[in-house]
Write a protein that holds these residues in place. Structure first.
Motif, PDB file in Angstrom:
ATOM      1  N   PRO A  39      69.745   4.696 -59.658  1.00  9.08           N
ATOM      2  CA  PRO A  39      68.311   4.403 -59.719  1.00  9.08           C
ATOM      3  C   PRO A  39      67.939   3.396 -58.633  1.00  9.08           C
ATOM      4  O   PRO A  39      68.752   2.548 -58.257  1.00  9.08           O
ATOM      5  N   ALA A  40      66.718   3.519 -58.142  1.00  4.86           N
ATOM      6  CA  ALA A  40      66.245   2.589 -57.115  1.00  4.86           C
ATOM      7  C   ALA A  40      66.174   1.194 -57.710  1.00  4.86           C
ATOM      8  O   ALA A  40      65.840   1.024 -58.888  1.00  4.86           O
ATOM      9  N   PRO A  41      66.507   0.189 -56.912  1.00  5.82           N
ATOM     10  CA  PRO A  41      66.435  -1.174 -57.446  1.00  5.82           C
ATOM     11  C   PRO A  41      64.998  -1.552 -57.761  1.00  5.82           C
ATOM     12  O   PRO A  41      64.057  -1.047 -57.135  1.00  5.82           O
ATOM     13  N   GLU A  42      64.844  -2.394 -58.737  1.00  3.32           N
ATOM     14  CA  GLU A  42      63.515  -2.872 -59.100  1.00  3.32           C
ATOM     15  C   GLU A  42      62.952  -3.677 -57.933  1.00  3.32           C
ATOM     16  O   GLU A  42      63.679  -4.441 -57.299  1.00  3.32           O
TER      17      GLU A  42
END
Length: 138
Positions: A69-72
């Motif tokens: 998942p893309a980092p926050e």
């Protein structure tokens, strides 16, 4: 019968060929004495419809791992309001809230900002009433 199928993921299976019963015709010579059968001999045996084996394709493909998942995104600098600053505005921090109004105006908040504030995205809080790109400037 099962066959390996590299187009299916491991753990999946699909019937690729349905099985069908065949038909075999056997001709018998029957011996009888006074109408009672005393013997039977096969004279010929012919398969009129060949049977078809059911074939099941079994998956062998190992799917690639799911992407990470893309980092926050990093939080936007906050001027003390606790909710961060809305990226649609520049200048003074416009807090992220259910509603923001210009300080000293007639709005009912719950959050306020003192201008001038520059609209650099969507004016989601309708702070720039005259549409000139500068909000809370009066």
């Amino acid at each position: 019968m099962s066959i390996d199928d590299g187009n299916l993921d491991v753990g999946q299976s699909v019937i690729s060929t349905n099985g069908v019963n065949g038909t075999k015709v056997t001709t018998w010579a029957v011996t009888t004495v006074d109408g009672v059968e005393t013997g039977r001999t096969a004279v010929s045996s012919v398969t009129s419809v060949a049977p078809v084996d059911q074939v099941t394709s079994v998956g062998t493909r190992v799917p690639p791992p799911a992407p990470e998942p893309a980092p926050e995104p990093a939080p936007v600098a906050d001027s003390g309001g606790g909710g961060g600053c809305d990226p649609n505005y520049s200048g003074p921090c416009v807090p992220i809230a259910s509603d923001v109004d210009c300080a000293g105006g007639s709005g009912n908040g719950p959050a306020y900002v003192a201008g001038p504030v520059y609209v650099v995205g969507s004016d989601i809080y309708d702070l720039d009433r005259d549409g000139d790109g500068v909000a809370c400037d009066k």
